[in-house]
Every structure is written in C-alpha cells, then in structure tokens.
Design a protein around this motif. Structure first.
Motif, mmCIF file in Angstrom:
data_model
loop_
_atom_site.group_PDB
_atom_site.id
_atom_site.type_symbol
_atom_site.label_atom_id
_atom_site.label_comp_id
_atom_site.label_asym_id
_atom_site.label_seq_id
_atom_site.Cartn_x
_atom_site.Cartn_y
_atom_site.Cartn_z
ATOM 1 N N THR A 198 -0.655 5.349 32.661
ATOM 2 C CA THR A 198 -1.556 6.495 32.636
ATOM 3 C C THR A 198 -0.921 7.748 33.253
ATOM 4 O OG1 THR A 198 -3.661 7.346 33.486
ATOM 5 C CG2 THR A 198 -2.557 5.687 34.801
ATOM 6 N N GLY A 199 -1.397 8.896 32.826
ATOM 7 C CA GLY A 199 -0.903 10.156 33.359
ATOM 8 C C GLY A 199 -1.158 10.319 34.846
ATOM 9 N N ALA A 200 -2.054 9.547 35.405
ATOM 10 C CA ALA A 200 -2.330 9.602 36.836
ATOM 11 C C ALA A 200 -1.126 9.160 37.657
ATOM 12 C CB ALA A 200 -3.535 8.720 37.161
ATOM 13 N N ALA A 201 -0.158 8.464 37.023
ATOM 14 C CA ALA A 201 1.049 8.008 37.716
ATOM 15 C C ALA A 201 2.143 9.071 37.711
ATOM 16 C CB ALA A 201 1.565 6.727 37.071
ATOM 17 N N VAL A 202 1.904 10.205 37.079
ATOM 18 C CA VAL A 202 2.854 11.328 37.097
ATOM 19 C C VAL A 202 2.387 12.267 38.205
ATOM 20 C CG1 VAL A 202 3.865 13.224 35.790
ATOM 21 C CG2 VAL A 202 3.319 11.071 34.630
ATOM 22 N N SER A 218 6.939 3.718 34.117
ATOM 23 C CA SER A 218 6.015 3.319 35.195
ATOM 24 C C SER A 218 5.604 4.457 36.118
ATOM 25 C CB SER A 218 6.656 2.202 36.026
ATOM 26 O OG SER A 218 7.009 1.112 35.218
ATOM 27 N N GLY A 219 5.874 5.687 35.716
ATOM 28 C CA GLY A 219 5.416 6.815 36.518
ATOM 29 C C GLY A 219 6.529 7.574 37.212
ATOM 30 N N TYR A 229 4.414 15.746 29.754
ATOM 31 C CA TYR A 229 3.700 14.953 28.744
ATOM 32 C C TYR A 229 3.097 13.705 29.392
ATOM 33 C CZ TYR A 229 5.937 17.688 25.023
ATOM 34 O OH TYR A 229 6.343 18.699 24.189
ATOM 35 N N THR A 230 1.860 13.404 29.020
ATOM 36 C CA THR A 230 1.205 12.186 29.486
ATOM 37 C C THR A 230 0.485 11.512 28.320
ATOM 38 O OG1 THR A 230 -0.769 13.435 30.128
ATOM 39 C CG2 THR A 230 0.892 13.046 31.833
ATOM 40 N N VAL A 231 0.133 10.239 28.522
ATOM 41 C CA VAL A 231 -0.530 9.501 27.440
ATOM 42 C C VAL A 231 -2.023 9.745 27.411
ATOM 43 C CG1 VAL A 231 1.220 7.690 27.447
ATOM 44 C CG2 VAL A 231 -0.830 7.430 28.862
ATOM 45 N N ASP A 232 -2.549 10.331 28.502
ATOM 46 C CA ASP A 232 -3.987 10.603 28.550
ATOM 47 C C ASP A 232 -4.236 11.863 29.382
ATOM 48 O OD1 ASP A 232 -3.796 9.793 31.262
ATOM 49 O OD2 ASP A 232 -4.241 7.723 30.709
ATOM 50 N N ALA A 233 -5.481 12.236 29.508
ATOM 51 C CA ALA A 233 -5.844 13.481 30.182
ATOM 52 C C ALA A 233 -5.778 13.385 31.697
ATOM 53 C CB ALA A 233 -7.254 13.895 29.750
ATOM 54 N N ALA A 234 -5.331 12.248 32.232
ATOM 55 C CA ALA A 234 -5.279 12.076 33.680
ATOM 56 C C ALA A 234 -4.027 12.688 34.312
ATOM 57 C CB ALA A 234 -5.345 10.589 34.029
#
Length: 277
Positions: free
Chosen positions: A99-103, A79-80, A115-120
C-alpha cells in the motif's frame, strides 16, 4: 594496280588491329558479377550486427541490462520506502504491491513523481497508478534475472571480496561471497562501457567511502546485482544502479548517483538520491 592492292591490304590489317585492341581493353565483368560483389559486402555488414549472445555483443563488449519501465525510477521497491527527514530525491519513486501508506517520503523531498498503488500515498502529491507500478516491478525482476544470470565473468572473486582501493575497468565481475568496500574505489572507462557486478551475499560500503567515476564512465551503465542486503555507510557516495534481491539501506548522509531497485524495502536517512541520465 599494285598500289591499290597495297592500300587494300593495309586497310584490312588496320581493322584487325583495332578490333584486337578493343577486346583487350574491355574490363566489364561478366553479367551479374558486380551484383554478387555488392551482395557479399552487404551480407558482411548485416552479419556484423546482431543480438547479444550470453550477455555480450558481437564485438565482445558487455551488453547493458535492460531496466524497462523500472529505468524511469530513481527508487522502486516492493515493500515500501522509509525515510528520516529530510532527504533529497531527483527522479520518480514508487512501491508495489504494498500500500501507498508504506511510502513515507514527503512531497517536498522529491523532484519527480511519487507513484503508489492506492490513495494512501503521500498527500497531496502522490499519483495512484497500480498498473504502471506492476509493470515496473516486473521489469525490475526481469532485469535482476538477466544481470544475475550473465556467465563467463571477466573477474572472479576479485580481492577475495574486498575491493577497497581498486580501479575497476569495464566487464563482468562475480563474487561468490559478500562484497566489502572499506576504502575508496574508482570505476574507469568510456561513456559506452558497461560494468556488471554480481554479488552472492551482502554488499557493504564503509562510512565516508566514495566511488569515483574516471574517464567518461557513466553511472547509468553500472549495474550492481546483489542477492542480499546493500548498505551504504554514513556520508558515503555510491555510483550506479543497484538491483537488490533484498533491502537497500542508505545510512545518514549517504548519497547515490544511480537507482535503487529493491525487491524488498528501501530505507533513507537524510540522503541525496539522483537518477542518472
């Protein structure tokens, strides 16, 4: 003639005597005996090596928890990862499926890969690899199930859920309640010893409290499997791998030599996180 007969008789007796000695000195086992003995010895060695049963090896020692790909991460969550700047993280981090925005960790806080699941994810350093993260999260959940399912604990409800001041030797520990660490504790053992701490509630470590390793105990062999939230107080120091069903929270200035593998979120506040080798 008599002399010749005497010599002949003596020669016959000598041959009989020598033949008897040869038979008595023959210690060669019957055909196949040596092969049977070797086979028994080999079978004994093979039977002494095998898979763990109920989380323990044939020798009775506790088997380590297999973290799989999740073991390559210092921080892994579903969950980030939130952060109060500036933390210092040594090891890879990642979050999935969110989403990577939560990192929210910055690039200069991590010695490793984000590492993230998307480019965010954090720019410009994060790497998009949803497949790796999916596998790692799956392995994290499998490891939790394994650790939480170990049976026949060596220690049940030690300290009635308060282990402050205790020295913890290797083994399987289980608490059916929350666990509190209000004062320093020591984890003592060899470099191959394993500790699994099963906690049915929350795990709380008070501020400025430390976990210290003694002997040759290794953080990588210590597993805290917690069904509720984990909180490490300000400037505290933690040792071992945390497998959390809920969130893992490090308060201001807390440090950990271990992994934080959370099935919800990880929160950081100017912390130091070091993945054990």
């Amino acid at each position: 003639m008599k002399i010749r007969n005497v010599f002949t008789t003596m020669a016959v007796l000598l041959v009989v005597l020598m033949s008897s000695c040869d038979q008595n000195n023959d210690t060669t086992p019957p055909s196949g005996t040596a092969q049977v003995a070797n086979s028994v010895a080999l079978t004994s060695k093979v039977s002494a090596v095998g898979k763990s049963v109920n989380g323990k090896t044939k020798s009775g020692s506790l088997a380590a928890v297999n973290l799989g790909i999740a073991g390559n991460f210092a921080i892994l969550s579903k969950s980030g990862i939130t952060d109060v700047y500036k933390s210092a993280i040594t090891g890879d981090i990642g979050s999935s499926p969110i989403t990577g925005a939560a990192v929210l960790v910055r690039c200069n806080e991590v010695v490793g890969t984000i590492y993230t699941v998307d480019a965010a994810g954090p720019l410009p350093c994060s790497i998009t690899n949803a497949t790796r993260l999916t596998t790692a999260v799956g392995d994290m959940q499998t490891a939790y199930t394994d650790a939480a399912g170990r049976s026949n604990p060596d220690f049940l409800n030690l300290g009635a859920g308060n282990i402050g001041g205790k020295i913890l030797t290797a083994g399987l520990y289980k608490w059916t309640t929350a666990l509190n660490i209000p004062t320093d504790i020591t984890i003592s053992g060899s470099s191959t010893d394993v500790w699994i701490f099963q906690v049915a509630g929350t795990l709380k470590m008070s501020s400025a409290v430390r976990i210290t390793l003694a002997g040759r105990a290794q953080a990588k062999n210590i597993f805290w499997v917690v069904s509720d939230a984990v909180t490490c107080g300000t400037t505290s120091h933690f040792e071992g791998n945390i497998l959390g069903m809920s969130g893992i929270n490090l308060q201001t200035g807390a440090t950990i030599n271990g992994r934080m593998l959370a099935q919800t979120a990880v929160t950081l506040q100017m912390n130091t996180v070091t993945q054990p080798q």
